[in-house]
Scaffold this active site. Structure first.
Site, PDB file in Angstrom:
ATOM      1  N   CYS A  49     -13.591  12.814 -12.982  1.00 35.19           N
ATOM      2  CA  CYS A  49     -13.476  11.889 -11.845  1.00 35.19           C
ATOM      3  C   CYS A  49     -14.806  11.804 -11.101  1.00 35.19           C
ATOM      4  O   CYS A  49     -15.327  12.809 -10.621  1.00 35.19           O
ATOM      5  CB  CYS A  49     -12.386  12.380 -10.901  1.00 35.19           C
ATOM      6  SG  CYS A  49     -12.394  11.514  -9.334  1.00 35.19           S
ATOM      7  N   CYS A  52     -14.763  13.304  -7.506  1.00 36.22           N
ATOM      8  CA  CYS A  52     -14.590  14.734  -7.271  1.00 36.22           C
ATOM      9  C   CYS A  52     -15.956  15.400  -7.056  1.00 36.22           C
ATOM     10  O   CYS A  52     -16.943  15.003  -7.676  1.00 36.22           O
ATOM     11  CB  CYS A  52     -13.883  15.387  -8.462  1.00 36.22           C
ATOM     12  SG  CYS A  52     -12.086  15.254  -8.409  1.00 36.22           S
ATOM     13  N   ASP A  75     -21.752   1.962  -5.981  1.00 33.74           N
ATOM     14  CA  ASP A  75     -22.717   1.732  -7.064  1.00 33.74           C
ATOM     15  C   ASP A  75     -22.601   0.321  -7.642  1.00 33.74           C
ATOM     16  O   ASP A  75     -23.473  -0.131  -8.371  1.00 33.74           O
ATOM     17  CB  ASP A  75     -22.512   2.766  -8.184  1.00 33.74           C
ATOM     18  CG  ASP A  75     -22.739   4.195  -7.674  1.00 33.74           C
ATOM     19  OD1 ASP A  75     -23.718   4.409  -6.924  1.00 33.74           O
ATOM     20  OD2 ASP A  75     -21.933   5.082  -7.994  1.00 33.74           O
ATOM     21  N   HIS A 111      -8.562  15.961  -5.529  1.00 40.61           N
ATOM     22  CA  HIS A 111      -8.216  14.842  -6.400  1.00 40.61           C
ATOM     23  C   HIS A 111      -6.726  14.487  -6.342  1.00 40.61           C
ATOM     24  O   HIS A 111      -6.342  13.351  -6.596  1.00 40.61           O
ATOM     25  CB  HIS A 111      -8.610  15.225  -7.840  1.00 40.61           C
ATOM     26  CG  HIS A 111      -8.477  14.121  -8.833  1.00 40.61           C
ATOM     27  ND1 HIS A 111      -9.418  13.126  -8.962  1.00 40.61           N
ATOM     28  CD2 HIS A 111      -7.514  13.857  -9.753  1.00 40.61           C
ATOM     29  CE1 HIS A 111      -9.035  12.290  -9.928  1.00 40.61           C
ATOM     30  NE2 HIS A 111      -7.890  12.714 -10.422  1.00 40.61           N
ATOM     31  N   ASN A 151      -7.141   0.445  -1.258  1.00 39.11           N
ATOM     32  CA  ASN A 151      -6.370  -0.138  -2.331  1.00 39.11           C
ATOM     33  C   ASN A 151      -5.712   1.036  -3.005  1.00 39.11           C
ATOM     34  O   ASN A 151      -6.413   1.859  -3.600  1.00 39.11           O
ATOM     35  CB  ASN A 151      -7.385  -0.724  -3.314  1.00 39.11           C
ATOM     36  CG  ASN A 151      -7.093  -2.136  -3.630  1.00 39.11           C
ATOM     37  OD1 ASN A 151      -6.144  -2.716  -3.125  1.00 39.11           O
ATOM     38  ND2 ASN A 151      -7.920  -2.684  -4.482  1.00 39.11           N
ATOM     39  N   GLY A 157      -4.583  -2.427  -8.652  1.00 43.50           N
ATOM     40  CA  GLY A 157      -5.899  -2.541  -9.267  1.00 43.50           C
ATOM     41  C   GLY A 157      -6.850  -1.433  -8.865  1.00 43.50           C
ATOM     42  O   GLY A 157      -8.057  -1.522  -9.102  1.00 43.50           O
ATOM     43  N   SER A 159      -8.886   1.739  -9.225  1.00 45.36           N
ATOM     44  CA  SER A 159      -9.432   2.196 -10.497  1.00 45.36           C
ATOM     45  C   SER A 159      -9.395   3.718 -10.666  1.00 45.36           C
ATOM     46  O   SER A 159      -9.706   4.229 -11.732  1.00 45.36           O
ATOM     47  CB  SER A 159     -10.871   1.707 -10.625  1.00 45.36           C
ATOM     48  OG  SER A 159     -11.628   2.182  -9.528  1.00 45.36           O
ATOM     49  N   HIS A 162      -8.126   9.314  -7.273  1.00 44.87           N
ATOM     50  CA  HIS A 162      -8.720  10.166  -6.233  1.00 44.87           C
ATOM     51  C   HIS A 162      -8.586   9.438  -4.885  1.00 44.87           C
ATOM     52  O   HIS A 162      -8.937   8.270  -4.784  1.00 44.87           O
ATOM     53  CB  HIS A 162     -10.199  10.431  -6.560  1.00 44.87           C
ATOM     54  CG  HIS A 162     -10.771  11.523  -5.722  1.00 44.87           C
ATOM     55  ND1 HIS A 162     -11.120  12.755  -6.234  1.00 44.87           N
ATOM     56  CD2 HIS A 162     -11.013  11.581  -4.394  1.00 44.87           C
ATOM     57  CE1 HIS A 162     -11.567  13.507  -5.250  1.00 44.87           C
ATOM     58  NE2 HIS A 162     -11.513  12.823  -4.121  1.00 44.87           N
ATOM     59  N   HIS A 164      -9.182   7.538  -1.916  1.00 41.57           N
ATOM     60  CA  HIS A 164     -10.401   6.901  -1.398  1.00 41.57           C
ATOM     61  C   HIS A 164     -10.115   5.513  -0.868  1.00 41.57           C
ATOM     62  O   HIS A 164      -9.101   4.903  -1.190  1.00 41.57           O
ATOM     63  CB  HIS A 164     -11.469   6.801  -2.495  1.00 41.57           C
ATOM     64  CG  HIS A 164     -11.127   5.803  -3.570  1.00 41.57           C
ATOM     65  ND1 HIS A 164     -10.231   6.068  -4.583  1.00 41.57           N
ATOM     66  CD2 HIS A 164     -11.541   4.533  -3.770  1.00 41.57           C
ATOM     67  CE1 HIS A 164     -10.118   5.005  -5.371  1.00 41.57           C
ATOM     68  NE2 HIS A 164     -10.894   4.045  -4.902  1.00 41.57           N
ATOM     69  N   GLN A 166     -12.482   1.905   0.988  1.00 38.71           N
ATOM     70  CA  GLN A 166     -13.777   1.243   0.958  1.00 38.71           C
ATOM     71  C   GLN A 166     -14.106   0.647   2.316  1.00 38.71           C
ATOM     72  O   GLN A 166     -13.230   0.437   3.149  1.00 38.71           O
ATOM     73  CB  GLN A 166     -13.773   0.114  -0.080  1.00 38.71           C
ATOM     74  CG  GLN A 166     -13.513   0.590  -1.504  1.00 38.71           C
ATOM     75  CD  GLN A 166     -13.740  -0.523  -2.522  1.00 38.71           C
ATOM     76  OE1 GLN A 166     -14.659  -1.335  -2.399  1.00 38.71           O
ATOM     77  NE2 GLN A 166     -12.903  -0.572  -3.538  1.00 38.71           N
ATOM     78  N   GLU A 315       4.863 -19.955  -4.862  1.00 36.15           N
ATOM     79  CA  GLU A 315       3.933 -19.348  -3.893  1.00 36.15           C
ATOM     80  C   GLU A 315       2.474 -19.702  -4.155  1.00 36.15           C
ATOM     81  O   GLU A 315       1.683 -19.859  -3.240  1.00 36.15           O
ATOM     82  CB  GLU A 315       4.109 -17.835  -3.882  1.00 36.15           C
ATOM     83  CG  GLU A 315       5.288 -17.472  -3.021  1.00 36.15           C
ATOM     84  CD  GLU A 315       6.145 -16.399  -3.612  1.00 36.15           C
ATOM     85  OE1 GLU A 315       6.163 -16.271  -4.852  1.00 36.15           O
ATOM     86  OE2 GLU A 315       6.794 -15.703  -2.834  1.00 36.15           O
TER      87      GLU A 315
HETATM   88  P1  H2U Z   1     -11.230   0.942  -6.165  1.00 35.17           P
HETATM   89  O1  H2U Z   1     -10.601   1.926  -7.052  1.00 35.17           O
HETATM   90  O2  H2U Z   1     -10.486   0.717  -4.900  1.00 35.17           O
HETATM   91  O3  H2U Z   1     -11.573  -0.322  -6.891  1.00 35.17           O
HETATM   92  O4  H2U Z   1     -12.612   1.579  -5.669  1.00 35.17           O
HETATM   93  C1  H2U Z   1     -13.467   2.307  -6.467  1.00 35.17           C
HETATM   94  C2  H2U Z   1     -14.869   1.846  -6.194  1.00 35.17           C
HETATM   95  O5  H2U Z   1     -15.773   2.827  -6.675  1.00 35.17           O
HETATM   96  C3  H2U Z   1     -15.196   0.545  -6.926  1.00 35.17           C
HETATM   97  O6  H2U Z   1     -15.492  -0.449  -5.958  1.00 35.17           O
HETATM   98  C4  H2U Z   1     -16.929   2.197  -7.167  1.00 35.17           C
HETATM   99  C5  H2U Z   1     -16.415   0.889  -7.770  1.00 35.17           C
HETATM  100  O7  H2U Z   1     -17.404  -0.103  -7.687  1.00 35.17           O
HETATM  101  N1  H2U Z   1     -17.601   3.088  -8.099  1.00 35.17           N
HETATM  102  C6  H2U Z   1     -18.833   3.642  -7.769  1.00 35.17           C
HETATM  103  O8  H2U Z   1     -19.370   3.315  -6.709  1.00 35.17           O
HETATM  104  N2  H2U Z   1     -19.428   4.522  -8.602  1.00 35.17           N
HETATM  105  C7  H2U Z   1     -18.923   4.918  -9.809  1.00 35.17           C
HETATM  106  O9  H2U Z   1     -19.482   5.738 -10.498  1.00 35.17           O
HETATM  107  C8  H2U Z   1     -17.661   4.295 -10.308  1.00 35.17           C
HETATM  108  C9  H2U Z   1     -16.952   3.370  -9.365  1.00 35.17           C
HETATM  109 ZN    ZN Z   2     -11.306  13.191  -8.193  1.00 33.75          ZN
END
Ligand code: H2U
Ligand code: ZN
Length: 344
Positions: A49, A52, A75, A111, A151, A157, A159, A162, A164, A166, A315
């Site tokens: 992860c 982490c 990133d 995590h 999210n 969606g 990803s 862990h 988190h 934004q 909708e």
């Molecule tokens: P979501 O799971 O809410 O999409 O947020 C994860 C964010 O983490 C996603 O916007 C970023 C993705 O761009 N990310 C990084 O900044 N660095 C990474 O190594 C992988 C994902």
């Molecule tokens: Zn993690």
């Protein structure tokens, strides 16, 4: 009463949009199918992860050995601080470049946690971190709006499980907050009082859409809710941004976020997916006395851990519609246990 039994439309005072409600299709609250989708227990630390502590990210940077809440510049940021500045403006083609900063906020180094199973003290640390981001980013003169959100869950969606969220700091106030601000301003100019505080006072009288309440905050299903279990978190006293919350309000917000998360998880005995976000005062240096800090939770689930509401067909083509009324949803949420089904 027509609001309970007959097809009707309801007005969203925050956006000026209407939503269709068809309560005759489900007169009784749904009591059916509840799956116990006992998710695989996640490890406290996952070596794969990128959020982490100690692991490397796509950029090659290493996520440090952080101890509570930690944030870093995304990133894959949707907006960049340093970008070409240009625009086109003709009858048919309008565009302008936009600057901004996007960050990822790790709520906890663990995590396996989620907001409802985090301790209240840990959630307070997350809120204090939101305050810090809002106050620091608002100092930048090209940042005029700060969108903090989470999210949660693969269904939304997200990803990575862990815990988190934004932050997107924008040069321009985005459409939804702009609509809400315009409505709040219109009301304030007419009534010299904040729209959401007056609305909350009406809801506190009727009580039928209330879900949770503590000294500083109320969670309710708004009269105009679109998502089946959509909620709105409102402060009892006017406060315009997360940065303006007192320590008492931070503590009460942490408490009510946890309590709401527990009810949501208990509803379908699952790690309940949602998108949640903070709406607050733009950071353009103006006062916006009409802007009341609030949080929206938009969860997609309808009937079970697997059955989602789809915003499709009518909708997509016309307007939002729901069957179960806001009042029934509030009643269902209100009556759920305050102890997490997984026992923590
Ligand atoms: P979501 O799971 O809410 O999409 O947020 C994860 C964010 O983490 C996603 O916007 C970023 C993705 O761009 N990310 C990084 O900044 N660095 C990474 O190594 C992988 C994902
Ligand atoms: Zn993690």
């Amino acid at each position: 009463m027509f609001l309970k039994d007959s097809p009707h439309r309801r007005y969203n005072i925050l956006t000026g949009e209407w939503i269709k409600v068809s309560p005759h299709r489900t007169k009784r609250p749904w009591q059916g199918q509840v799956e116990n989708t006992d998710e695989l227990k996640r490890p406290e630390h996952d070596k794969n992860c990128y959020l982490c502590p100690g692991n490397s990210r796509a950029s090659g940077d290493t996520t440090p050995d952080y101890k509570d809440t930690y944030s870093f510049v995304n990133d894959f940021s949707a907006l960049l601080e340093d970008t070409d500045r240009d625009s086109v403006n003709s009858s048919f083609f309008k565009a302008e470049s936009e600057r901004g900063i996007c960050k990822v906020i790790c709520f906890s180094p663990r995590h396996d946690l989620t907001i409802p199973i985090m301790e209240k003290e840990e959630i307070k640390t997350v809120i204090r971190h939101w305050k810090k981001e809002y106050s620091e980013l608002s100092q930048l003169d090209f940042i005029n709006h700060i969108q903090i959100f989470e999210n949660h869950g693969a269904a939304m969606g997200c990803s990575n499980p862990h815990p988190h969220g934004q932050v997107w700091a924008d040069e321009f106030v985005p459409d939804l907050p702009a609509k809400e601000l315009a409505k709040q301003k219109e009301y304030f100019k007419k009534n010299n009082s904040p729209l959401l505080i007056d609305y909350l006072n009406e809801e506190l009288k009727s009580k039928e859409r209330l879900v949770l309440e503590n000294e500083s905050f109320v969670v309710l299903v708004p009269f105009w809710a679109v998502w089946p279990y959509e909620t709105l978190v409102l402060p009892k006293q006017q406060v315009s941004s997360v940065d303006d919350l007192s320590e008492k309000q931070v503590s009460d917000l942490a408490e009510i976020m946890k309590a709401l998360g527990i009810r949501y998880d208990n509803l379908f005995k699952t790690d309940f997916p949602y998108s949640m976000g903070l709406h607050q005062k733009p950071t353009d240096g103006k006062d916006h006395p009409w802007s009341t800090f609030h949080m929206h939770y938009f969860p997609p689930l309808l009937r079970s851990a697997e059955v989602k509401k789809f915003m499709v067909g009518y909708e997509m083509m016309a307007m939002a519609q729901r069957d179960i009324t806001a009042e029934s949803s509030a009643e269902i949420l209100r009556e759920l246990s305050g102890s997490h089904y997984r026992g923590r």
